[in-house]
Design an enzyme around this catalytic site. Structure first.
Site, PDB file in Angstrom:
ATOM      1  CG  HIS A  40      42.383  41.733  36.474  1.00 52.18           C
ATOM      2  ND1 HIS A  40      41.481  42.649  36.958  1.00 52.18           N
ATOM      3  CD2 HIS A  40      43.598  42.320  36.590  1.00 52.18           C
ATOM      4  CE1 HIS A  40      42.134  43.742  37.341  1.00 52.18           C
ATOM      5  NE2 HIS A  40      43.415  43.564  37.134  1.00 52.18           N
TER       6      HIS A  40
ATOM      7  CG  ASN B 291      37.438  37.875  33.829  1.00 51.95           C
ATOM      8  OD1 ASN B 291      37.746  37.064  34.693  1.00 51.95           O
ATOM      9  ND2 ASN B 291      37.878  39.115  33.830  1.00 51.95           N
TER      10      ASN B 291
ATOM     11  NE  ARG C 162      41.717  42.913  41.070  1.00 45.86           N
ATOM     12  CZ  ARG C 162      41.541  44.211  41.289  1.00 45.86           C
ATOM     13  NH1 ARG C 162      42.408  44.887  42.012  1.00 45.86           N
ATOM     14  NH2 ARG C 162      40.481  44.830  40.823  1.00 45.86           N
TER      15      ARG C 162
ATOM     16  CB  THR D  22      38.398  47.090  37.292  1.00 46.15           C
ATOM     17  OG1 THR D  22      39.177  45.900  37.297  1.00 46.15           O
ATOM     18  CG2 THR D  22      39.199  48.220  36.681  1.00 46.15           C
TER      19      THR D  22
ATOM     20  CD  GLU E  12      40.515  42.141  32.373  1.00 48.70           C
ATOM     21  OE1 GLU E  12      40.468  42.091  33.609  1.00 48.70           O
ATOM     22  OE2 GLU E  12      39.518  42.154  31.659  1.00 48.70           O
TER      23      GLU E  12
ATOM     24  CG  HIS F  83      33.493  45.991  34.978  1.00 52.51           C
ATOM     25  ND1 HIS F  83      32.620  46.179  36.015  1.00 52.51           N
ATOM     26  CD2 HIS F  83      34.659  45.596  35.541  1.00 52.51           C
ATOM     27  CE1 HIS F  83      33.245  45.927  37.148  1.00 52.51           C
ATOM     28  NE2 HIS F  83      34.474  45.567  36.895  1.00 52.51           N
TER      29      HIS F  83
ATOM     30  CG  HIS G 118      35.078  36.172  39.951  1.00 57.45           C
ATOM     31  ND1 HIS G 118      35.858  36.757  40.925  1.00 57.45           N
ATOM     32  CD2 HIS G 118      34.649  37.187  39.149  1.00 57.45           C
ATOM     33  CE1 HIS G 118      35.880  38.070  40.738  1.00 57.45           C
ATOM     34  NE2 HIS G 118      35.167  38.352  39.671  1.00 57.45           N
TER      35      HIS G 118
ATOM     36  NE  ARG H 298      42.053  41.594  45.048  1.00 58.46           N
ATOM     37  CZ  ARG H 298      41.412  42.765  45.052  1.00 58.46           C
ATOM     38  NH1 ARG H 298      40.141  42.829  44.681  1.00 58.46           N
ATOM     39  NH2 ARG H 298      42.029  43.866  45.411  1.00 58.46           N
TER      40      ARG H 298
ATOM     41  CD  GLU I 194      37.417  45.357  28.483  1.00 57.96           C
ATOM     42  OE1 GLU I 194      38.568  44.882  28.440  1.00 57.96           O
ATOM     43  OE2 GLU I 194      36.540  44.936  29.263  1.00 57.96           O
TER      44      GLU I 194
HETATM   45  N1  PXP Z   1      36.799  43.968  31.607  1.00 55.98           N
HETATM   46  C1  PXP Z   1      37.675  44.383  32.556  1.00 55.98           C
HETATM   47  C2  PXP Z   1      38.727  45.361  32.167  1.00 55.98           C
HETATM   48  C3  PXP Z   1      37.610  43.898  33.864  1.00 55.98           C
HETATM   49  O1  PXP Z   1      38.483  44.348  34.795  1.00 55.98           O
HETATM   50  C4  PXP Z   1      36.626  42.936  34.190  1.00 55.98           C
HETATM   51  C5  PXP Z   1      36.570  42.378  35.574  1.00 55.98           C
HETATM   52  O2  PXP Z   1      37.776  41.775  35.891  1.00 55.98           O
HETATM   53  C6  PXP Z   1      35.752  42.515  33.171  1.00 55.98           C
HETATM   54  C7  PXP Z   1      35.847  43.053  31.903  1.00 55.98           C
HETATM   55  C8  PXP Z   1      34.681  41.503  33.435  1.00 55.98           C
HETATM   56  O3  PXP Z   1      33.734  42.050  34.301  1.00 55.98           O
HETATM   57  P1  PXP Z   1      32.605  41.137  34.929  1.00 55.98           P
HETATM   58  O4  PXP Z   1      33.286  40.121  35.780  1.00 55.98           O
HETATM   59  O5  PXP Z   1      31.770  42.099  35.693  1.00 55.98           O
HETATM   60  O6  PXP Z   1      31.879  40.491  33.781  1.00 55.98           O
END
Ligand code: PXP
Length: 256
Positions: free
Chosen positions: A42, A6, A44, A100, A69, A192, A9, A48, A152
């Site tokens: 993701h 992901n 949003r 989330t 996402e 997550h 960031h 953001r 998930e």
């Molecule tokens: N899965 C989902 C559904 C998420 O919303 C996120 C964060 O955007 C992640 C996985 C990844 O989480 P992390 O950034 O804490 O690894």
């Protein structure tokens, strides 16, 4: 086990200055070179971090596959249907949350209604679908009833658990939910809050076929570069002991 990275960031850093760097498109290329099996983003409603431009450009440049996402909001589903990612994971979204905070509330009829509409449109467009849920029986059963292809499992509670006993309890919940989802014919993903330090017991759960990891890998990439950060995570995930366990049979790995 597929490792999806992901890269939200990377875009968060860009948005801190509202400029054009660092570009998540470049990060995706390097994450793929580091061994990512797919790229998770993701988008949003407040854009953001990941923007519409990112979703469109990543759709044309990522060679592995995109897991987009989004919430089941109509405008978000429109974007998915027009950009055709390989997979969409529907997630809950609250504007004021930092990230989330939990899985979808599938006990709510209005949430289920909105998801059903979104899932129908995504399936018609040929997009694989997944729902981000807490690891409990009701959520798994409702996901199956709604017709998604995958769950998930939210690993946030596991990640936040303090001490061996609490961690073991949360891991057992994940194992049980994974077994229930697998028995129902759903593919099982998880994510997550997973880090280099806590990922092994989750990666060792045999029924989980996809992990989504972001913050920890992007954080490490500030120091070692994203290609290396992904490669290191991939090695850890692939090295996790593949033990066949049934619900309730979980035993902590050595050194856990
Ligand atoms: N899965 C989902 C559904 C998420 O919303 C996120 C964060 O955007 C992640 C996985 C990844 O989480 P992390 O950034 O804490 O690894």
């Amino acid at each position: 086990m597929r490792l999806y990275i992901n890269i939200d960031h990377v875009a968060t850093v860009r948005q801190a200055r509202l400029t054009d760097e660092p570009d998540p498109v470049r990060a995706a290329v390097l994450a793929e070179l580091g061994g990512a099996d797919g790229i998770t983003i993701h988008h949003r409603q407040d854009a953001r971090h990941i923007s519409v431009r990112d979703v469109e450009l990543l759709g044309r440049t990522v060679r592995t596959g995109i897991n987009l996402e989004i919430s089941s909001n109509e405008r978000m589903v429109d974007l998915a249907v027009s950009t055709l990612p390989m997979q969409v994971t529907l997630v809950p979204e609250k504007r004021e949350e930092v990230t989330t905070e939990g899985g979808l509330n599938l006990t709510s009829a209005s949430v289920r209604g909105s998801l059903a509409a979104g899932l129908g449109r995504l399936a018609d467009a040929g997009i694989r679908t997944s729902l981000f849920i807490d690891p409990d029986a009701v959520s798994v059963d409702e996901t199956k009833a709604l017709g998604a292809d995958a769950v998930e499992l939210h690993t946030g509670e596991y990640a936040n658990a303090v001490g061996d006993r609490e961690k073991a309890t949360e891991l057992a919940r994940l194992a049980e939910a994974a077994a229930r989802a697998d028995a129902a014919g759903l593919a099982v993903h998880a994510g997550h809050g997973l880090t280099y330090e806590n990922v092994v017991p989750v990666a060792a759960l045999p029924l989980i076929e996809e992990l989504n990891i972001g913050h920890s890998v992007v954080s490490r990439s500030v120091f070692v570069g994203i290609e290396r950060a992904v490669r290191e995570m991939k090695e850890i995930v692939e090295g996790a002991p593949g033990r066949v366990r049934r619900p309730g049979e979980w035993a902590p790995p050595i050194g856990f």
